[in-house]
Design a protein around this motif. Sequence first.
Motif, mmCIF file in Angstrom:
data_model
loop_
_atom_site.group_PDB
_atom_site.id
_atom_site.type_symbol
_atom_site.label_atom_id
_atom_site.label_comp_id
_atom_site.label_asym_id
_atom_site.label_seq_id
_atom_site.Cartn_x
_atom_site.Cartn_y
_atom_site.Cartn_z
ATOM 1 N N PHE A 17 -0.738 3.517 -0.135
ATOM 2 C CA PHE A 17 0.652 3.232 0.222
ATOM 3 C C PHE A 17 0.645 2.581 1.610
ATOM 4 C CE2 PHE A 17 4.576 4.968 2.315
ATOM 5 C CZ PHE A 17 5.491 4.255 1.563
ATOM 6 N N MET A 18 1.508 1.594 1.809
ATOM 7 C CA MET A 18 1.481 0.848 3.085
ATOM 8 C C MET A 18 2.878 0.341 3.420
ATOM 9 S SD MET A 18 -0.489 -0.093 5.559
ATOM 10 C CE MET A 18 -2.094 0.302 4.875
ATOM 11 N N GLU A 19 3.073 0.067 4.684
ATOM 12 C CA GLU A 19 4.333 -0.549 5.114
ATOM 13 C C GLU A 19 4.035 -1.575 6.194
ATOM 14 O OE1 GLU A 19 7.923 1.907 5.381
ATOM 15 O OE2 GLU A 19 8.076 1.334 7.466
ATOM 16 N N ASP A 20 4.641 -2.751 6.049
ATOM 17 C CA ASP A 20 4.560 -3.744 7.127
ATOM 18 C C ASP A 20 5.363 -3.172 8.276
ATOM 19 O OD1 ASP A 20 4.423 -5.255 4.439
ATOM 20 O OD2 ASP A 20 3.709 -6.732 5.888
ATOM 21 N N TYR A 21 4.699 -2.827 9.376
ATOM 22 C CA TYR A 21 5.402 -2.054 10.400
ATOM 23 C C TYR A 21 5.856 -2.889 11.587
ATOM 24 C CZ TYR A 21 6.888 2.698 11.108
ATOM 25 O OH TYR A 21 7.655 3.820 11.172
ATOM 26 N N THR A 22 4.896 -3.548 12.234
ATOM 27 C CA THR A 22 5.270 -4.282 13.449
ATOM 28 C C THR A 22 4.346 -5.500 13.598
ATOM 29 O OG1 THR A 22 6.023 -3.844 15.727
ATOM 30 C CG2 THR A 22 3.822 -3.088 15.158
ATOM 31 N N TYR A 23 4.780 -6.487 14.395
ATOM 32 C CA TYR A 23 4.086 -7.772 14.449
ATOM 33 C C TYR A 23 3.431 -8.053 15.810
ATOM 34 C CZ TYR A 23 6.475 -9.438 10.162
ATOM 35 O OH TYR A 23 6.926 -9.619 8.893
ATOM 36 N N VAL A 67 0.922 2.396 -6.738
ATOM 37 C CA VAL A 67 -0.258 2.954 -6.047
ATOM 38 C C VAL A 67 -1.148 3.672 -7.062
ATOM 39 C CG1 VAL A 67 -1.023 4.698 -4.377
ATOM 40 C CG2 VAL A 67 0.820 3.120 -3.763
ATOM 41 N N ARG A 68 -0.541 4.438 -7.934
ATOM 42 C CA ARG A 68 -1.326 5.160 -8.951
ATOM 43 C C ARG A 68 -2.086 4.173 -9.856
ATOM 44 N NH1 ARG A 68 -3.919 9.618 -11.308
ATOM 45 N NH2 ARG A 68 -4.075 9.116 -13.499
ATOM 46 N N ALA A 69 -1.369 3.174 -10.366
ATOM 47 C CA ALA A 69 -2.016 2.217 -11.283
ATOM 48 C C ALA A 69 -3.162 1.492 -10.582
ATOM 49 C CB ALA A 69 -0.997 1.210 -11.806
ATOM 50 N N ASN A 127 -1.682 -7.098 -0.375
ATOM 51 C CA ASN A 127 -0.518 -6.219 -0.486
ATOM 52 C C ASN A 127 0.217 -6.567 -1.761
ATOM 53 O OD1 ASN A 127 -0.258 -4.431 1.845
ATOM 54 N ND2 ASN A 127 -0.261 -6.345 3.022
ATOM 55 N N ALA A 128 0.634 -5.528 -2.506
ATOM 56 C CA ALA A 128 1.365 -5.752 -3.754
ATOM 57 C C ALA A 128 2.642 -4.934 -3.754
ATOM 58 C CB ALA A 128 0.488 -5.365 -4.944
ATOM 59 N N SER A 129 3.665 -5.496 -4.354
ATOM 60 C CA SER A 129 4.966 -4.834 -4.383
ATOM 61 C C SER A 129 5.644 -5.139 -5.711
ATOM 62 C CB SER A 129 5.803 -5.381 -3.214
ATOM 63 O OG SER A 129 7.158 -5.034 -3.337
ATOM 64 N N HIS A 176 7.635 -1.658 1.650
ATOM 65 C CA HIS A 176 6.570 -0.797 1.137
ATOM 66 C C HIS A 176 5.694 -1.585 0.176
ATOM 67 C CE1 HIS A 176 9.038 3.180 1.652
ATOM 68 N NE2 HIS A 176 8.515 2.760 2.790
ATOM 69 N N THR A 177 4.402 -1.320 0.215
ATOM 70 C CA THR A 177 3.477 -1.993 -0.697
ATOM 71 C C THR A 177 2.375 -1.021 -1.100
ATOM 72 O OG1 THR A 177 2.063 -2.694 1.124
ATOM 73 C CG2 THR A 177 3.762 -4.257 0.415
ATOM 74 N N CYS A 178 1.548 -1.476 -2.027
ATOM 75 C CA CYS A 178 0.234 -0.870 -2.174
ATOM 76 C C CYS A 178 -0.754 -1.846 -1.549
ATOM 77 C CB CYS A 178 -0.128 -0.597 -3.630
ATOM 78 S SG CYS A 178 -1.781 0.163 -3.758
ATOM 79 N N TYR A 179 -1.513 -1.345 -0.583
ATOM 80 C CA TYR A 179 -2.524 -2.150 0.104
ATOM 81 C C TYR A 179 -3.858 -1.879 -0.565
ATOM 82 C CZ TYR A 179 -5.633 -3.572 3.945
ATOM 83 O OH TYR A 179 -6.616 -4.157 4.706
ATOM 84 N N SER A 180 -4.541 -2.944 -0.966
ATOM 85 C CA SER A 180 -5.805 -2.754 -1.686
ATOM 86 C C SER A 180 -6.958 -3.487 -1.024
ATOM 87 C CB SER A 180 -5.677 -3.264 -3.125
ATOM 88 O OG SER A 180 -6.911 -3.077 -3.798
ATOM 89 N N GLN A 181 -8.061 -2.755 -0.902
ATOM 90 C CA GLN A 181 -9.298 -3.371 -0.402
ATOM 91 C C GLN A 181 -10.196 -3.814 -1.541
ATOM 92 O OE1 GLN A 181 -10.699 0.072 1.781
ATOM 93 N NE2 GLN A 181 -10.219 -0.882 3.743
ATOM 94 N N ASN A 182 -9.983 -3.266 -2.730
ATOM 95 C CA ASN A 182 -10.975 -3.514 -3.786
ATOM 96 C C ASN A 182 -10.440 -4.218 -5.028
ATOM 97 O OD1 ASN A 182 -9.612 -1.426 -5.021
ATOM 98 N ND2 ASN A 182 -11.164 0.114 -4.577
ATOM 99 N N LEU A 183 -9.157 -4.544 -5.047
ATOM 100 C CA LEU A 183 -8.639 -5.301 -6.182
ATOM 101 C C LEU A 183 -8.343 -6.724 -5.742
ATOM 102 C CD1 LEU A 183 -6.178 -2.672 -7.697
ATOM 103 C CD2 LEU A 183 -8.541 -3.157 -8.387
ATOM 104 N N THR A 184 -8.341 -7.634 -6.704
ATOM 105 C CA THR A 184 -8.071 -9.037 -6.410
ATOM 106 C C THR A 184 -6.774 -9.460 -7.095
ATOM 107 O OG1 THR A 184 -9.263 -9.782 -8.358
ATOM 108 C CG2 THR A 184 -10.549 -9.528 -6.329
ATOM 109 N N THR A 185 -6.335 -10.654 -6.747
ATOM 110 C CA THR A 185 -5.161 -11.232 -7.386
ATOM 111 C C THR A 185 -5.311 -11.229 -8.898
ATOM 112 O OG1 THR A 185 -4.673 -12.600 -5.483
ATOM 113 C CG2 THR A 185 -3.894 -13.407 -7.596
#
Length: 500
Positions: free
Chosen positions: A331-337, A315-317, A392-394, A449-458
Motif C-alpha cells: 500500500f502506498m500514497e504519493d505524499y510530498t514532492y 494490494v492483495r491481488a 504504482n497502480a491504482s 493511494h496506490t499499490c507500489y510494486s517492486q516485482n511486477l511489470t506493466t
Amino acid sequence: MKSLETLEVWFVTGSQDLYGEQTLQQVATNAKAIAESLHANQQIPVAVIWKPTVKSPEEIFAICQEANTAKNCIGIVAWMHTFSPAKMWIGGLKILQKPLLHFHTQFNRDIPWDAIDMDFMNLNQSAHGDREFGFIMSRMRLNRKVVVGHWQDEETIAKIGTWTRAAAGWNDWQGAKFVRFGDNMRQVAVTDGDKVEAEIKFGYSVNTYGIGDLVEVINKVTEAEIDALVAIYASSYNLMPSLQKGGAQHASLREAAKIEIGMEAFLVAGNFKGFTDTFEDLHGMAQLPGIASQRLMAKGYGFGGEGDWKTAALVRAMKVMGTGLQGGNSFMEDYTYHFNPSNRMVLGAHMLEICESIADAKPSCEIHPLGIGGKADPVRLVFNSAPGPALNASIVDMGNRFRLLVNEVLAVAPVHALPKLPVARVLWKPYPNMHTGCAAWIYAGGAHHTCYSQNLTTEHLEDFAAMAGIEFSLIGKETTLHQFKNELKWSDVYYHINKQ
Ligand code: MN
C-alpha cells in the motif's frame, strides 16, 4: 503467501478429424512435449497440464465447461497445431469463464530446408491455423493474450509466465472477501465507489464490520499471546529504547501486539483476504493499527487506509501475482514532492502503513505521536526502500467503468538521512518525467493511494486488466501528455459504446 504450484493452466490443442490418425497422433505427441517443457520451466510458477487434442464442437465445449468448474484451473493456453475450423470453437468460447492465452507457436523452430515436403506442411500449419482461431476470438470481441514465439524461447516463455501470474491474481479475487473496519474517511471521493459493481466485475465482496466487533476479538487476546508476539518484534526489528522491556512506552508495544493478534484472528475467522481501517473510526481501540497493518500486509493480506477497499483488493491481488519473486508490494500514497529542477522526485509514504516486504534493511520499530485521530501514539515500522524499477497502480471507479492506471517509476536511494520522518518511505522518479507523469496521473483521475510494486511489470497488470475486462491506462517512458489525454477521451467513447 501460498505458493502458486497447486494452480494449473490447461494446455489445449485444437485440430480436426480430417487429418487422419497418424497426423493426430503426432499432434498429441508434440503438444505433450510442449506442455511438459513449459511445466518444467521455472519462469512459469503454476502447473501446465496437457489435455487431449480437441477436434469437434462437442469436445471443445466439454473442455471449456470442465475448465470453468475445475477449482485449480486458472486459465487455458490454446494452440492450433494444425487447422481447427473456428466455428467449432464458438460454443465453448461463449461459456468459457477462465482467462485464455492464445499461444501462437510451432513445434519445429526451423524450416527443414532440404527435407520439407507437403507432409511437413500439413502437420506444421499453426501459422494459418492460429489465424483462424484468432479471427473467431476477435469476431466475438473476447479478451485474451496472444503470445508469439517458439516454445523453447525463454523470452516467449516469460510472457506466458507473466500471464499465469496475472491469472493467479484474478483467480484469487473470485469469491474473495474483504472487510472494512468502519466506513471510508468522511467526504473522500476516490476511496469510495460502487461495491456492487466491483463484485459483479471483479468477483470479490466488500463488507463493513463495526469497530466494536473487532474490539471484542482484540480484548480476548491473552497476555501469553502478547508475550510471544512482543518477543518476535524484539528479534525481528530494532526496537527504540522506550519500547524495549522496562522502557517508558513498553506498554504501547504490548498494546500494538494485542491489536495485531486480534486483527489477525478476526481475518482468519472470517476467511478475509484483506481489510481497511480508518483513523476516524477507532472507537474502543487504543491506537491506530500501524505495525499490525504493516505485518499483516507482509503476510499477504491486502490493505487500504481510510476505508480504501479498491486499493486493499488490488494490494492483495498484486501480492498473489508477485508470489516467490524478489521484492515486494505495498500500500502506498504519493505524499510530498521534491521539485528541485536538478532532481525532481516523489516521496511516497503513509501515516503508518507501508509493507515491510519493500524494506531495504531490518526495519526499526518506533513510536511517535500521530497528528490526527485523537488516539494514543501508534507503534510503526520505519525503513527505507531499495532503488530500482518499480510501478504504482491504482483502480479508479469512473462511474460507468473501472480503470486500472499504472505509472512506471524509478525508485532512488535516499540522498539524505531523514532523521525526523517517523514513517517508512520510498523516493521515486515517475516516468516519463515528473511533470508529465504527475499530470497524466491527475488527468486519469488516479487515486492518491496506490499499490507500489517492486516485482511486477506493466505486462502483469495489462494482462490482469484484460482478464477483468476493464480499461488499462499506462503512463510510461513513451507517454506524451497530448496523446494520453486523447486516449482518455477515446476510452470514454469506447466504454460508452461497449457496455460489457
Ligand atoms: Mn491515505
